[in-house]
Write a protein that holds these residues in place. Structure first.
Motif, mmCIF file in Angstrom:
data_model
loop_
_atom_site.group_PDB
_atom_site.id
_atom_site.type_symbol
_atom_site.label_atom_id
_atom_site.label_comp_id
_atom_site.label_asym_id
_atom_site.label_seq_id
_atom_site.Cartn_x
_atom_site.Cartn_y
_atom_site.Cartn_z
ATOM 1 N N ASN A 168 -1.579 8.097 -13.952
ATOM 2 C CA ASN A 168 -0.910 9.346 -14.349
ATOM 3 C C ASN A 168 0.575 9.166 -14.613
ATOM 4 O O ASN A 168 1.143 9.779 -15.526
ATOM 5 C CB ASN A 168 -1.148 10.421 -13.280
ATOM 6 C CG ASN A 168 -0.681 9.962 -11.907
ATOM 7 O OD1 ASN A 168 -0.997 8.846 -11.467
ATOM 8 N ND2 ASN A 168 0.112 10.769 -11.232
ATOM 9 N N SER A 220 6.274 2.919 -9.569
ATOM 10 C CA SER A 220 5.089 2.143 -9.963
ATOM 11 C C SER A 220 5.496 0.923 -10.789
ATOM 12 O O SER A 220 6.208 1.042 -11.785
ATOM 13 C CB SER A 220 4.166 3.044 -10.800
ATOM 14 O OG SER A 220 3.344 2.265 -11.649
ATOM 15 N N ASP A 255 1.234 -7.080 -1.377
ATOM 16 C CA ASP A 255 0.383 -8.213 -1.765
ATOM 17 C C ASP A 255 0.436 -9.352 -0.752
ATOM 18 O O ASP A 255 -0.319 -10.314 -0.878
ATOM 19 C CB ASP A 255 0.788 -8.754 -3.142
ATOM 20 C CG ASP A 255 0.438 -7.782 -4.235
ATOM 21 O OD1 ASP A 255 0.872 -7.994 -5.387
ATOM 22 O OD2 ASP A 255 -0.256 -6.784 -3.961
ATOM 23 N N ILE A 308 1.455 1.449 0.410
ATOM 24 C CA ILE A 308 1.314 1.411 -1.052
ATOM 25 C C ILE A 308 -0.097 1.778 -1.493
ATOM 26 O O ILE A 308 -0.285 2.605 -2.399
ATOM 27 C CB ILE A 308 1.700 0.021 -1.615
ATOM 28 C CG1 ILE A 308 3.082 -0.405 -1.133
ATOM 29 C CG2 ILE A 308 1.574 0.010 -3.132
ATOM 30 C CD1 ILE A 308 4.225 0.454 -1.656
HETATM 31 C C1 EPZ Z 1 1.084 -4.098 -9.421
HETATM 32 O O1 EPZ Z 1 -0.023 -3.221 -9.524
HETATM 33 C C2 EPZ Z 1 0.509 -5.460 -9.083
HETATM 34 N N1 EPZ Z 1 -0.382 -5.903 -10.156
HETATM 35 C C3 EPZ Z 1 -0.275 -5.391 -7.773
HETATM 36 O O2 EPZ Z 1 -0.690 -6.715 -7.451
HETATM 37 C C4 EPZ Z 1 0.662 -4.903 -6.671
HETATM 38 O O3 EPZ Z 1 -0.074 -4.750 -5.472
HETATM 39 C C5 EPZ Z 1 1.283 -3.560 -7.066
HETATM 40 O O4 EPZ Z 1 1.956 -3.691 -8.348
HETATM 41 C C6 EPZ Z 1 2.294 -3.069 -6.048
HETATM 42 O O5 EPZ Z 1 3.291 -4.017 -5.881
HETATM 43 C C7 EPZ Z 1 0.163 -6.387 -11.296
HETATM 44 O O6 EPZ Z 1 1.368 -6.450 -11.454
HETATM 45 C C8 EPZ Z 1 -0.807 -6.859 -12.334
HETATM 46 P P1 EPZ Z 1 1.699 0.292 -8.812
HETATM 47 P P2 EPZ Z 1 0.206 -1.730 -10.122
HETATM 48 O O7 EPZ Z 1 1.563 1.028 -10.088
HETATM 49 O O8 EPZ Z 1 1.214 -1.751 -11.185
HETATM 50 C C9 EPZ Z 1 0.113 4.491 -7.339
HETATM 51 C C10 EPZ Z 1 -2.187 -8.431 -6.914
HETATM 52 O O9 EPZ Z 1 -2.749 -8.677 -5.844
HETATM 53 N N2 EPZ Z 1 0.167 4.878 -8.760
HETATM 54 O O10 EPZ Z 1 3.072 -0.099 -8.329
HETATM 55 O O11 EPZ Z 1 -1.127 -1.161 -10.422
HETATM 56 C C11 EPZ Z 1 -0.998 3.487 -7.071
HETATM 57 O O12 EPZ Z 1 -2.229 4.152 -6.877
HETATM 58 C C12 EPZ Z 1 -2.098 -6.997 -7.400
HETATM 59 O O13 EPZ Z 1 -1.635 -9.280 -7.656
HETATM 60 C C13 EPZ Z 1 -0.102 6.192 -9.113
HETATM 61 O O14 EPZ Z 1 -0.386 7.020 -8.256
HETATM 62 O O15 EPZ Z 1 0.810 -1.007 -8.823
HETATM 63 C C14 EPZ Z 1 -0.530 2.787 -5.828
HETATM 64 O O16 EPZ Z 1 -0.899 3.556 -4.694
HETATM 65 C C15 EPZ Z 1 -2.863 -6.034 -6.485
HETATM 66 N N3 EPZ Z 1 -0.060 6.546 -10.425
HETATM 67 C C16 EPZ Z 1 0.988 2.787 -5.975
HETATM 68 O O17 EPZ Z 1 1.297 3.780 -6.971
HETATM 69 C C17 EPZ Z 1 0.252 5.639 -11.417
HETATM 70 O O18 EPZ Z 1 0.301 6.029 -12.599
HETATM 71 C C18 EPZ Z 1 1.553 1.453 -6.447
HETATM 72 O O19 EPZ Z 1 0.943 1.150 -7.680
HETATM 73 C C19 EPZ Z 1 0.523 4.309 -11.041
HETATM 74 C C20 EPZ Z 1 0.484 3.940 -9.696
#
Ligand code: EPZ
Length: 423
Positions: free
Chosen positions: A125, A163, A305, A327
């Motif tokens: 979102n 994010s 991570d 997170i």
């Molecule tokens: C990145 O994922 C990494 N992946 C993840 O690594 C990492 O755990 C994460 O960042 C947090 O550091 C890559 O970079 C490919 P976020 P991402 O958007 O971008 C919520 C690994 O092991 N959120 O920062 O998907 C989400 O649900 C992987 O290498 C929303 O609610 O992480 C989460 O609770 C696992 N809405 C929090 O934010 C959105 O539109 C953090 O997500 C986007 C995210």
């Protein structure tokens, strides 16, 4: 299909070289869609996720070629489709990073919504709200996020949460927008800085990456160029934890210590010895480890991570430890697997309480997700007896030749193909 077998309990010693960062390579590969000139990327890790991203780009019309180990060329000068293939996107949620570049280049994009995964629902979102702020009309159709814009116009975008993916997707979308965009409450991870440095090398005008406020002055087009990916801080951190629990001394090489302060501070707090020498970090814990309290946070806080990997160290530390996972809502899948090895861990909602035990015992366990899988390898290496890890395809997503590199440290570890299992 494959399993990892470990005969644990041997002290490990030696040096291990860190690969390029998976979580920098994936968005940077997606960003090659923004240029109509050839791009060469170096220090790209040889991982399943990287291969999947390459296939997604190829399906969109990008020509890519492996020039050497870790060196790839990309050419997006031809016709580019606005639609990413569901079959590929569903296997790797990071494919959603193509949404921003496609919208910037074609003013339209149709990308399947990435499903959740073991660690959480993982909505997008914040990404979609940011695209709308830049002038796109966003809808959901047939399981796809669809974005269309007459023009992309720079704007102020406040992220509800810092994010990582949304910051990256929006930086890429804004790179070719008209005028200035400002992303506020931006993620500050090193991978964000790496993406900004890559885009600037191609002629983008981005400042403030690594801080909560990122300014992007849109440009007409991006040129080609060459770029080398930063070291993988999570892979490096995984090996640093191994140094603290292995009973030996491990030199983690070609890493970036500047990206590791939160983890190194916690390991020191637990009693580990850490010596930094340029891009080398040597870790040992001759006097064992003590329990500690950790809360996962956006960078520069303790990385989510690394949570599963540090939990393994806590399982054999003196005293009790506490982890609060802020997170992701379901990132304790490794707890039940560690319990099978004799760990004493209880969880309540997003908090885990770990009471150290003298040692873990080998057992058949599963890799439930990428970092949990890495944690199970660490646990198997220090456990007494034999550990057999299944579902290792999770581990292959983020660690290049893990068993081969660990054997060089003296580990009794091998990977077997097991036709019996049908993963
Ligand atoms: C990145 O994922 C990494 N992946 C993840 O690594 C990492 O755990 C994460 O960042 C947090 O550091 C890559 O970079 C490919 P976020 P991402 O958007 O971008 C919520 C690994 O092991 N959120 O920062 O998907 C989400 O649900 C992987 O290498 C929303 O609610 O992480 C989460 O609770 C696992 N809405 C929090 O934010 C959105 O539109 C953090 O997500 C986007 C995210």
């Amino acid at each position: 299909m494959a399993k990892i077998l470990i005969q644990g309990g041997k002290p490990l010693n030696g040096s291990i070289i860190v690969s390029g960062a998976k979580n920098a390579a994936l968005p940077i590969m997606a960003a090659t869609l923004l240029s109509t000139e050839p791009v060469v990327l170096r220090n790209v890790p040889d991982l399943n996720d990287v291969n999947t991203m390459a296939k997604v780009l190829q399906a969109l019309g990008v020509n890519y070629k492996k020039l050497d180990h870790g060196v790839y060329s990309f050419n997006a000068s031809g016709a580019i489709s606005e639609e990413a293939p569901y079959e590929l996107v569903k296997t790797m949620r990071a494919s959603f990073f193509v949404m921003g570049p496609l919208l910037a280049r074609l003013k339209k994009a149709r990308v399947p919504l990435p499903g959740g995964c073991a660690i959480g629902v993982r909505p997008v979102n914040i990404h979609l709200k940011g695209f709308e702020a830049l002038g796109a009309r966003v809808s959901i159709d047939g399981g796809c996020a669809v974005a269309v814009a007459d023009r992309l116009v720079g704007n102020k975008i406040m992220l509800d949460f810092p994010s990582v993916g949304a910051t990256e997707n929006l930086m890429m979308a804004a790179a070719l927008a008209e005028g200035q965009s400002v992303i506020e409450n931006a993620a500050q991870e090193p991978e964000i800085i790496d993406l900004a440095n890559f885009l600037n090398a191609l002629g983008a005008k981005i400042s403030g990456a690594g801080s909560p406020i990122i300014k992007i002055d849109g440009v007409e087009k991006l040129k080609g160029g060459e770029y080398s990916i930063i070291p993988d801080r999570i892979e490096a951190g995984t090996f640093m934890v191994l140094g603290a629990i292995s009973g030996g001394r491990i030199s983690v090489e070609k890493c970036e210590p500047e990206h590791q302060h939160a983890l190194m501070n916690k390991l020191k707090e637990m009693g580990a010895e850490i010596e930094i020498d340029g891009d080398k970090v040597v870790v040992s814990a001759v006097n064992g480890l003590n329990g500690v309290e950790v809360k996962t946070l956006p960078f520069p806080g303790f990385p989510t991570d690394m949570q599963a990997q540090l939990m393994v160290a806590m399982c054999v530390a003196n005293g009790s430890s506490f982890i609060t996972e802020t997170i992701f809502e379901n990132r304790f899948m490794h707890v039940s697997e560690l319990a099978r090895m004799g760990a004493n861990v209880t969880t309540h909602d997003r908090t885990a309480v770990i009471h150290g035990v003298k040692s873990l015992k080998g057992a058949p366990v599963s890799a439930t997700d990428l970092r949990a899988g890495a944690a199970m390898v660490l646990a198997g290496l220090i456990a007494e007896g034999k550990t057999e890890i299944s579902q290792v395809y999770h581990i292959d997503r983020g660690y290049e030749d893990l068993t081969g590199r660990l054997r060089k440290l003296g580990a009794n570890i091998e990977r077997i193909e097991d036709p019996e299992t049908d993963e």
